[in-house]
Write an enzyme that holds these catalytic residues in place. Structure first.
Site, short mmCIF file in Angstrom:
data_model
loop_
_atom_site.label_atom_id
_atom_site.label_comp_id
_atom_site.label_asym_id
_atom_site.label_seq_id
_atom_site.Cartn_x
_atom_site.Cartn_y
_atom_site.Cartn_z
N TYR A 195 47.12 -41.51 26.86
CA TYR A 195 46.79 -40.19 26.83
C TYR A 195 45.20 -40.16 26.32
CZ TYR A 195 51.87 -39.07 26.71
OH TYR A 195 53.23 -38.81 27.12
N SER B 36 60.96 -45.00 29.75
CA SER B 36 60.59 -43.50 30.07
C SER B 36 60.42 -43.57 31.53
CB SER B 36 59.21 -43.21 29.74
OG SER B 36 58.84 -41.87 29.89
N LEU C 241 59.09 -26.97 28.67
CA LEU C 241 58.45 -25.74 29.43
C LEU C 241 57.79 -26.11 30.99
CD1 LEU C 241 56.96 -24.34 26.23
CD2 LEU C 241 59.06 -23.63 27.54
N LYS D 35 53.89 -17.55 31.77
CA LYS D 35 52.56 -16.89 31.71
C LYS D 35 51.95 -17.19 33.12
CE LYS D 35 50.04 -20.41 29.54
NZ LYS D 35 49.67 -21.30 28.46
N1 LIG Z 1 57.05 -40.09 29.00
C1 LIG Z 1 56.10 -39.07 29.80
O1 LIG Z 1 55.98 -39.76 31.19
C2 LIG Z 1 55.70 -37.93 29.38
C3 LIG Z 1 55.21 -37.09 30.33
C4 LIG Z 1 54.62 -35.83 29.89
C5 LIG Z 1 54.69 -35.28 28.79
N2 LIG Z 1 55.53 -36.35 27.90
C6 LIG Z 1 55.62 -36.05 26.40
O2 LIG Z 1 56.20 -34.77 26.07
C7 LIG Z 1 55.43 -33.81 25.31
C8 LIG Z 1 55.48 -32.46 25.89
O3 LIG Z 1 55.18 -32.45 27.20
P1 LIG Z 1 54.14 -30.92 27.53
O4 LIG Z 1 53.29 -30.92 26.97
O5 LIG Z 1 54.29 -31.35 29.13
O6 LIG Z 1 55.39 -29.79 27.34
P2 LIG Z 1 55.68 -28.41 27.88
O7 LIG Z 1 56.44 -27.58 26.58
O8 LIG Z 1 56.17 -28.34 29.27
O9 LIG Z 1 54.12 -27.84 28.06
C9 LIG Z 1 53.34 -27.76 26.73
C10 LIG Z 1 52.29 -26.79 27.32
O10 LIG Z 1 52.45 -25.45 27.75
C11 LIG Z 1 51.73 -24.49 27.03
N3 LIG Z 1 52.57 -23.59 25.99
C12 LIG Z 1 53.37 -24.31 25.38
N4 LIG Z 1 54.15 -23.27 24.49
C13 LIG Z 1 53.87 -22.20 25.04
C14 LIG Z 1 54.10 -20.79 24.55
N5 LIG Z 1 54.96 -20.58 23.83
N6 LIG Z 1 53.06 -19.69 25.50
C15 LIG Z 1 52.44 -20.36 26.37
N7 LIG Z 1 52.21 -21.24 26.65
C16 LIG Z 1 52.82 -22.42 25.96
C17 LIG Z 1 50.69 -25.09 26.64
O11 LIG Z 1 49.75 -25.37 27.42
P3 LIG Z 1 48.26 -24.25 27.52
O12 LIG Z 1 48.08 -23.54 26.39
O13 LIG Z 1 47.16 -25.25 27.87
O14 LIG Z 1 48.54 -23.49 28.84
C18 LIG Z 1 51.27 -26.31 26.11
O15 LIG Z 1 50.41 -27.43 25.69
C19 LIG Z 1 53.60 -34.50 25.62
O16 LIG Z 1 52.70 -34.06 24.61
C20 LIG Z 1 54.10 -35.99 25.65
O17 LIG Z 1 54.14 -36.41 24.38
C21 LIG Z 1 55.87 -37.44 28.07
#
Ligand SMILES: NC(=O)c1ccc[n+]([C@@H]2O[C@H](COP(=O)([O-])OP(=O)(O)OC[C@H]3O[C@@H](n4cnc5c(N)ncnc54)[C@H](OP(=O)(O)O)[C@@H]3O)[C@@H](O)[C@H]2O)c1
Length: 324
Positions: free
Chosen positions: A49, A151, A209, A217
């Protein structure tokens, strides 16, 4: 978490894309503080990251917060390396050399003495599974990690790790980190079912999400400053911004309105309704987003079987299981 004694909060907070690229120390400090004050006890990170900068940032916040180290858990993941295009052989993958060195580097960047969970970020077909399992076991014995996980491994790969662990009397993986959301369900609801019933893996699910698509959004285009507007993230936008996915998201808005909640809150509550989900890792760039997402716990009791069925009828994404 699965069959372990570790207790993870049902909602957790991760740093992919956001830390360093979108948010700086002061916002990360605020968001991690809100998460922790609302009961979040797991913070997710990885070597890849922001090429290590995400771990450095989280490490600075953890140091400043000075929370009791026994009150939270923190992870790292190895596989992709932390040097981007400059990665040399042995600076990626799951060899003993890289797993050990990546662990040491993560400990330094996060400024902690041990990782609570250390993930193999992807499977590595070039490394014997015995080498991976032995290495993780040694890191546990050295006190550098407490639990290890996988993962996005296949069910077969996870079971191979358990077979090797059982053969040599070692500690196998106790948690898997798969993608899981209303639009991506197969691994958690189909492929891993046998594993949940046998070796009993916990899950720390990611992208609840679908990178923000499930907030609604993106229904009318791409807002400025959103993830899909970021330079270099066209691949992610192209994966999600497709008509048949957007139309499913639009259909769900009615149900969220009925409960007087946001689609984001509903979509996260839907993830944690699954008893095989240990924790849903939230991502958030703003305080308002995080507060909205944490409300999933309030909506959870309203997700009766009837509501879940109506959601399924709308999204039509439930994997078809073989009939017995
Ligand atoms: N193991 C793996 O391969 C892997 C892969 C991906 C992620 N992960 C882990 O999982 C975590 C979560 O994944 P993700 O960040 O993809 O989660 P997500 O919940 O699918 O997306 C999060 C993003 O959506 C937007 N968002 C979140 N809540 C919102 C709301 N209430 N209203 C409007 N926009 C909203 C924000 O982006 P914006 O504000 O920029 O639009 C936020 O950064 C990561 O941080 C990481 O730790 C692991």
């Amino acid at each position: 978490m699965g069959k372990t004694g570790l207790q993870l909060s049902v909602l957790s907070y991760g740093s992919w894309v956001t830390f360093h690229k979108q948010i700086d120390d002061s916002i990360a400090d605020e968001l991690m503080g809100i998460a922790y004050d609302n009961g979040v006890n797991f913070f997710d990170n990885a070597e890849a990251y922001a090429l290590g900068e995400s771990e450095r940032l989280m490490g600075r916040v953890l140091k400043k917060k000075d929370w009791d180290r026994t009150s939270y858990t923190v992870s790292s993941k190895a596989f992709f390396g932390s040097r981007g295009k400059a990665n040399k052989p042995n600076q990626t993958g799951l060899s003993r050399k890289h797993l050990v060195e990546a662990c040491h580097e993560a400990l330094q960047r996060l400024q902690v003495d041990y990782l609570d969970i250390y993930f193999c970020h992807r499977p590595d077909k070039t490394v014997p599974i015995e080498e991976v399992v032995w290495t993780m076991n040694i890191l546990i014995q050295q006190g550098k990690i407490l639990y290890w996980g996988t993962s996005e491994w296949s069910g077969v790969e996870i079971m191979e790790a358990h077979r090797a662990a059982a053969q040599y009397g070692l500690i196998g993986p106790s948690v898997e980190q798969p993608q899981y959301n209303l639009l991506e369900r197969d691994k958690v609801e189909n492929e891993y079912l046998t594993i949940f019933n046998t070796v009993g893996m916990g899950t720390t699910i990611w992208s609840p999400l679908a990178s923000g698509l499930l907030t609604g959004k993106y229904n009318d285009g791409i807002p400025e400053n959103s993830r899909f507007a970021l330079e270099g993230f066209d691949w992610l936008k192209d994966q999600w911004m497709v008509d048949n996915k957007l139309s499913k998201v639009r259909q769900l808005s009615d149900i969220a309105r009925e409960f007087d909640t946001s689609l984001a809150t509903l979509a996260i509550a839907w993830c944690i309704k699954n008893p095989n989900v240990t924790t849903a890792i939230l991502g958030a760039t703003k305080k308002e987003q995080l507060l909205q997402n944490l409300k999933a716990l309030e909506i959870l009791p309203k997700l009766t079987q009837e509501v879940m069925q109506r959601i399924d009828d709308k999204v039509q994404t439930k994997p078809k299981l073989p009939a017995f």
